[in-house]
Structures are given as structure tokens and as C-alpha cells.
Design a protein around this motif. Structure first.
Motif, PDB file in Angstrom:
ATOM      1  N   LEU A  41      10.008 -22.274  23.457  1.00  0.00           N
ATOM      2  CA  LEU A  41       9.774 -23.449  23.486  1.00  0.00           C
ATOM      3  C   LEU A  41      10.672 -24.181  23.633  1.00  0.00           C
ATOM      4  O   LEU A  41      10.382 -25.357  24.136  1.00  0.00           O
ATOM      5  N   LEU A  42      11.900 -23.869  23.788  1.00  0.00           N
ATOM      6  CA  LEU A  42      13.188 -25.041  23.379  1.00  0.00           C
ATOM      7  C   LEU A  42      13.211 -24.584  24.898  1.00  0.00           C
ATOM      8  O   LEU A  42      13.394 -26.147  25.933  1.00  0.00           O
ATOM      9  N   ASP A  43      13.761 -23.853  25.663  1.00  0.00           N
ATOM     10  CA  ASP A  43      13.745 -23.846  27.018  1.00  0.00           C
ATOM     11  C   ASP A  43      12.298 -24.511  28.126  1.00  0.00           C
ATOM     12  O   ASP A  43      13.024 -24.841  28.417  1.00  0.00           O
ATOM     13  N   ALA A  44      11.402 -24.037  27.255  1.00  0.00           N
ATOM     14  CA  ALA A  44       9.942 -25.216  28.300  1.00  0.00           C
ATOM     15  C   ALA A  44      10.089 -26.150  28.523  1.00  0.00           C
ATOM     16  O   ALA A  44      10.314 -27.349  28.875  1.00  0.00           O
ATOM     17  N   LEU A  45      10.572 -27.401  26.880  1.00  0.00           N
ATOM     18  CA  LEU A  45      10.456 -28.549  26.820  1.00  0.00           C
ATOM     19  C   LEU A  45      11.860 -29.117  27.186  1.00  0.00           C
ATOM     20  O   LEU A  45      12.048 -30.035  28.525  1.00  0.00           O
ATOM     21  N   ARG A  46      12.337 -28.136  28.127  1.00  0.00           N
ATOM     22  CA  ARG A  46      14.717 -28.766  28.638  1.00  0.00           C
ATOM     23  C   ARG A  46      13.352 -28.913  30.067  1.00  0.00           C
ATOM     24  O   ARG A  46      13.959 -29.907  30.437  1.00  0.00           O
ATOM     25  N   ARG A  47      12.833 -27.933  30.625  1.00  0.00           N
ATOM     26  CA  ARG A  47      12.848 -27.770  31.698  1.00  0.00           C
ATOM     27  C   ARG A  47      11.476 -29.044  31.785  1.00  0.00           C
ATOM     28  O   ARG A  47      12.041 -29.843  32.308  1.00  0.00           O
ATOM     29  N   ALA A  48      10.631 -29.044  31.054  1.00  0.00           N
ATOM     30  CA  ALA A  48       9.675 -30.217  31.378  1.00  0.00           C
ATOM     31  C   ALA A  48      10.135 -31.890  30.988  1.00  0.00           C
ATOM     32  O   ALA A  48      10.113 -32.213  32.187  1.00  0.00           O
ATOM     33  N   LEU A  49      11.216 -31.884  30.570  1.00  0.00           N
ATOM     34  CA  LEU A  49      11.570 -33.273  30.452  1.00  0.00           C
ATOM     35  C   LEU A  49      12.670 -33.427  31.572  1.00  0.00           C
ATOM     36  O   LEU A  49      13.572 -34.798  30.755  1.00  0.00           O
ATOM     37  N   ASP A  50      13.430 -32.529  32.334  1.00  0.00           N
ATOM     38  CA  ASP A  50      14.471 -32.514  33.162  1.00  0.00           C
ATOM     39  C   ASP A  50      14.183 -33.025  34.631  1.00  0.00           C
ATOM     40  O   ASP A  50      13.908 -31.891  35.664  1.00  0.00           O
ATOM     41  N   VAL A  51      13.703 -34.018  34.065  1.00  0.00           N
ATOM     42  CA  VAL A  51      12.595 -34.324  35.452  1.00  0.00           C
ATOM     43  C   VAL A  51      13.740 -35.026  36.942  1.00  0.00           C
ATOM     44  O   VAL A  51      13.350 -35.228  37.518  1.00  0.00           O
ATOM     45  N   GLY A  52      14.416 -35.971  36.621  1.00  0.00           N
ATOM     46  CA  GLY A  52      15.726 -36.678  37.496  1.00  0.00           C
ATOM     47  C   GLY A  52      15.017 -37.971  38.011  1.00  0.00           C
ATOM     48  O   GLY A  52      15.609 -37.902  38.920  1.00  0.00           O
ATOM     49  N   ASP A  53      14.400 -38.638  37.781  1.00  0.00           N
ATOM     50  CA  ASP A  53      13.857 -39.184  38.781  1.00  0.00           C
ATOM     51  C   ASP A  53      13.320 -40.583  37.762  1.00  0.00           C
ATOM     52  O   ASP A  53      11.879 -40.831  37.595  1.00  0.00           O
ATOM     53  N   ASP A  54      14.602 -41.805  37.927  1.00  0.00           N
ATOM     54  CA  ASP A  54      14.010 -42.526  37.285  1.00  0.00           C
ATOM     55  C   ASP A  54      13.306 -43.537  37.339  1.00  0.00           C
ATOM     56  O   ASP A  54      12.561 -44.666  36.923  1.00  0.00           O
ATOM     57  N   ASP A  55      12.434 -43.602  39.150  1.00  0.00           N
ATOM     58  CA  ASP A  55      11.421 -44.143  39.530  1.00  0.00           C
ATOM     59  C   ASP A  55      10.265 -44.299  39.024  1.00  0.00           C
ATOM     60  O   ASP A  55       9.059 -44.878  38.900  1.00  0.00           O
ATOM     61  N   ALA A  56       9.923 -43.254  38.011  1.00  0.00           N
ATOM     62  CA  ALA A  56       9.156 -42.886  38.145  1.00  0.00           C
ATOM     63  C   ALA A  56       8.683 -42.745  36.362  1.00  0.00           C
ATOM     64  O   ALA A  56       6.843 -42.405  36.417  1.00  0.00           O
ATOM     65  N   GLN A 289      -9.339 -43.189  35.549  1.00  0.00           N
ATOM     66  CA  GLN A 289      -7.397 -44.170  35.724  1.00  0.00           C
ATOM     67  C   GLN A 289      -6.946 -44.008  34.665  1.00  0.00           C
ATOM     68  O   GLN A 289      -5.535 -45.110  34.951  1.00  0.00           O
ATOM     69  N   ASN A 290      -7.323 -43.946  32.971  1.00  0.00           N
ATOM     70  CA  ASN A 290      -5.950 -45.275  32.736  1.00  0.00           C
ATOM     71  C   ASN A 290      -5.854 -44.419  31.550  1.00  0.00           C
ATOM     72  O   ASN A 290      -5.034 -44.338  30.743  1.00  0.00           O
ATOM     73  N   ALA A 291      -6.157 -42.953  31.732  1.00  0.00           N
ATOM     74  CA  ALA A 291      -5.793 -41.586  30.967  1.00  0.00           C
ATOM     75  C   ALA A 291      -4.644 -41.183  31.574  1.00  0.00           C
ATOM     76  O   ALA A 291      -3.296 -41.339  32.710  1.00  0.00           O
ATOM     77  N   VAL A 292      -3.714 -40.476  29.993  1.00  0.00           N
ATOM     78  CA  VAL A 292      -2.134 -39.996  30.734  1.00  0.00           C
ATOM     79  C   VAL A 292      -2.226 -38.159  29.710  1.00  0.00           C
ATOM     80  O   VAL A 292      -3.188 -38.352  28.510  1.00  0.00           O
ATOM     81  N   LEU A 293      -2.019 -37.356  30.808  1.00  0.00           N
ATOM     82  CA  LEU A 293      -2.755 -35.883  30.331  1.00  0.00           C
ATOM     83  C   LEU A 293      -1.406 -35.543  29.358  1.00  0.00           C
ATOM     84  O   LEU A 293      -0.565 -35.578  30.013  1.00  0.00           O
ATOM     85  N   VAL A 294      -1.349 -34.955  28.459  1.00  0.00           N
ATOM     86  CA  VAL A 294      -0.560 -33.604  27.963  1.00  0.00           C
ATOM     87  C   VAL A 294      -0.622 -32.735  28.326  1.00  0.00           C
ATOM     88  O   VAL A 294      -1.341 -32.350  27.500  1.00  0.00           O
ATOM     89  N   ILE A 295       0.171 -31.856  28.515  1.00  0.00           N
ATOM     90  CA  ILE A 295       0.270 -30.152  28.898  1.00  0.00           C
ATOM     91  C   ILE A 295       1.549 -29.725  27.645  1.00  0.00           C
ATOM     92  O   ILE A 295       2.157 -29.291  27.893  1.00  0.00           O
ATOM     93  N   GLY A 296       0.248 -28.623  27.250  1.00  0.00           N
ATOM     94  CA  GLY A 296       1.172 -27.265  26.003  1.00  0.00           C
ATOM     95  C   GLY A 296       2.377 -26.960  26.818  1.00  0.00           C
ATOM     96  O   GLY A 296       2.299 -26.240  27.732  1.00  0.00           O
ATOM     97  N   VAL A 297       3.337 -27.363  26.519  1.00  0.00           N
ATOM     98  CA  VAL A 297       4.931 -26.968  26.810  1.00  0.00           C
ATOM     99  C   VAL A 297       5.320 -25.269  26.409  1.00  0.00           C
ATOM    100  O   VAL A 297       5.773 -24.298  26.914  1.00  0.00           O
ATOM    101  N   GLY A 298       4.371 -24.500  25.665  1.00  0.00           N
ATOM    102  CA  GLY A 298       4.941 -22.826  25.506  1.00  0.00           C
ATOM    103  C   GLY A 298       3.459 -22.428  25.816  1.00  0.00           C
ATOM    104  O   GLY A 298       3.495 -21.405  26.124  1.00  0.00           O
ATOM    105  N   ASP A 299       2.558 -23.119  26.487  1.00  0.00           N
ATOM    106  CA  ASP A 299       1.975 -22.221  27.961  1.00  0.00           C
ATOM    107  C   ASP A 299       2.257 -20.993  28.649  1.00  0.00           C
ATOM    108  O   ASP A 299       3.518 -21.329  28.909  1.00  0.00           O
TER     109      ASP A 299
END
Length: 347
Positions: A41-56, A289-299
Motif C-alpha cells: 500500500l505504501l508503494d502504491a501510494l508513492r507511485r500514485a502521488l508521484d505525478v510530477g505535473d504542476d499544470d495538472a 462532468q462535475n465528478a471526481v473519481l477516486v481509485i483504490g491504490v491497494g487494488d
């Protein structure tokens, strides 16, 4: 590649986030039980948050005090502490864990739990704090005090938005009425719900689903489990269905219907797990088009869900074809109301 529809979305006043976020999951293991999945889970969280896109724009991370009895919050906090200057916006929930209080909403319980949650996460503020349960004690004795506390926390800047859990797709009329009453009394900034192609957004009547309801009232919408517990990313259907609270359903028929539907989608878009997940996520993002989706990082099927992963928008013809497949699967899986997963216990 057109990415206009994937621009950051407004959840609440002053709160804009990417349309795809991540969730710490829903497992409610006791804190004394060994946690063999922590490293993954820790590894998945790190990968999911390592996006590196300040414009996004900022990314939303959804958790709850009930996720593994607070253990998930502490794991999220470890990862956030490793990333000083991060732009992650964190949402959490309250209303499930009672602790030593007579009720999860009793007295200053909400404020005290927020303080603990902020400490767990190494944060000074939550983006969204969601009231997860509709049980406010006998005669709703705790409702008005909780609403007062939540508004005070928002005014003090400890939370940016008040959240409320929305009804599921097959909620009873009693639950629908209860939700509408609480919505009027609480006046939340954001609604949180679970939905996917297999379990669509709740129908509130008069041709209005929960997505249209949030647009009409100017509130944000967070949708969890958009991949149906991994089914729509090519995960094991039987394992995912086992997580659904459906005692009366014929799980064999449900699994066969879901497997057949996945095969149809694979024939149209490709059989890779990323291709299937892309279609499932895009079909919601483009329709709501107003929704934000959240996906489980432990999947098990966790991927790097970013704008590039989602690729080009689905055409109107493709969207219609996808919805037709999902509708056929739903008709087989849930032939009667008695065989629909009940959401009563969750609200």
C-alpha cells in the motif's frame, strides 16, 4: 489528444482538483491485526502521488478514520511527510468509529476525531470532511450540534468543505428521503458516493440522478469504486463480488454476466487491464462532468492513473455502446430488487 474534459474540476469554493484521485481503500481490519499489505500500500501510494505535473492541478486523496481503524490514515501520513511541498488535497470521513464516546457523533467527537486525523496525516487542514453515517442518534439528537461543529471547523479553516455521503444506486425510498432531508439540513459542499458501470448513480426521481442533482445544487461529487472493486480493470470477478453485501444474489450468475460484459468491452477496445480501466473511467468522467473519481491504490490492478493513461475521449457512439453493455450486465446481475446489493447497512 484532446484533454479539455480532463481539466481540474471544482469540488467546492476555492477547491479545484484533478478529475482522477486515489483512495486508501475500505478495509476495516482491527489495528491489532498484523498488516501484511502495508509495504504494498505504501508503494502504491508513492507511485500514485508521484505525478510530477504542476499544470495538472492538485490531486485528491480520499481516506477515512474507519479505513483499517485509522491505520490507513497513518500510512497516508507517512507518504505525505516524505513529500514536503506536495500539492495533494486530502479528504477524510467521520461517523463510523465510536471510540470511547457513546456515539460516533456525540459531544465534541467530530472535532476530536478531526484533530486526530490531521495528526495522522501531518496536515493542518482537510480538503473535505465527510459525514459518513446517517445515524445521528435517537431523534437526531446529535445532528444540529454536529452541523454546528462542521460549520465552525470550516470557518476556522481546519476543513475546506463539508461532505455528506450520498445514496447508493439501489437505496430504498426511506434512505432517499433520509438523504434529501439531511441534505437540506446540513447543506454540504460535496457529496460522496460509490458508483460504476455496474452500479450506476442513484436515481432520485423525475429523471434526475445524483450527478444531475449535484449540478443543480452547485455541490461537488466524489465517486469511489468506479472500477467496481477491480472488476472493470480485469480483476478477479469472484473476489470483487464477494465484497458486495448481497446475501440473496446468485453470485455465479453475477460473475458470469460481468465476465461476459468484460469480454464484449475487450472486443471493442482491447483486452489489456489498462484498456478496460480506461473505458470504465472515461465513461463516467464524460457523462458526469462535475465528478471526481477516486481509485483504490491497494487494488491488484493498480496503474498510474493520469491524463495520458486515459487517452482520447470516447465518441458518442462508443459511449452509447459501453452503456449498452453495462445495461445488459446489470439486467442479468440484478433481476429483481431482492437481488440487488443493499446499501441500507452502509448509511
Amino acid at each position: 489528444m484532446t484533454l479539455i474534459d480532463l481539466a481540474p474540476r471544482r469540488l467546492a469554493p476555492g477547491l479545484t482538483v484533478r478529475p482522477l484521485g486515489v483512495s486508501s481503500g475500505t478495509s476495516r481490519w482491527a489495528p491489532t491485526v498484523a498488516q501484511p499489505q502495508d509495504a504494498r500500500l505504501l508503494d502504491a501510494l508513492r507511485r500514485a502521488l508521484d505525478v510530477g505535473d504542476d499544470d495538472a492541478g492538485a490531486q485528491l486523496l480520499d481516506t477515512a478514520d474507519s479505513h483499517r481503524c485509522g491505520h490507513a490514515e497513518r500510512l497516508v501520513g507517512r507518504v505525505l511527510k516524505e513529500c514536503p511541498g506536495h500539492r495533494v488535497q486530502v479528504a477524510s470521513k467521520v461517523g463510523r468509529v465510536q471510540g470511547s464516546a457513546p456515539h460516533p457523533y456525540a459531544g465534541p467527537r467530530v472535532r476530536h476525531q478531526l484533530e486526530q486525523t490531521l495528526e495522522n496525516l501531518y496536515l493542518d487542514q482537510l480538503a473535505v470532511y465527510t459525514l459518513e453515517s446517517y445515524d445521528f442518534g435517537p431523534g437526531d439528537r446529535y445532528l444540529d450540534p454536529v452541523v454546528e461543529q462542521m460549520r465552525a471547523l470550516r470557518d476556522l479553516g481546519q476543513i475546506r468543505a463539508i461532505g455528506l455521503r450520498g445514496p447508493g444506486s439501489h437505496a430504498s425510498q426511506h434512505t432517499m428521503r433520509r438523504f434529501l432531508d439531511l441534505f437540506d439540513r446540513i447543506r454540504p459542499d460535496v457529496l460522496w458516493t460509490q458508483a460504476s458501470g455496474l452500479l450506476p448513480l442513484a436515481d432520485l426521481g423525475e429523471d434526475e440522478d445524483l450527478g444531475a442533482f449535484t449540478v443543480r445544487h452547485g455541490v461537488g461529487l466524489v465517486i469511489a469504486s468506479p472500477l467496481a472493486h477491480g472488476v472493470l480493470a480485469g480483476g478477479r470477478v469472484d473476489r470483487a463480488l464477494a465484497a458486495w453485501p448481497s446475501a440473496a444474489a446468485d453470485r455465479g450468475a453475477m460473475a458470469a454476466a460481468a465476465t461476459h460484459g468484460l469480454a464484449q468491452l475487450a472486443g471493442m477496445f482491447g483486452s489489456s487491464t489498462q484498456a478496460l480501466a480506461r473505458v470504465a473511467l472515461r465513461s463516467i468522467l464524460q457523462r458526469v462532468q462535475n465528478a471526481v473519481l477516486v481509485i483504490g491504490v491497494g487494488d491488484e490492478q493498480q496503474h498510474q492513473y493520469d491524463r495520458g493513461f486515459l487517452g482520447r475521449p470516447l465518441s458518442e457512439e462508443e459511449l452509447a455502446a459501453v452503456e449498452e453493455v453495462f445495461a445488459r450486465v446489470r439486467r442479468v446481475m440484478f433481476k429483481s430488487e431482492e437481488r440487488v446489493p443493499s446499501v441500507e447497512a452502509s448509511v
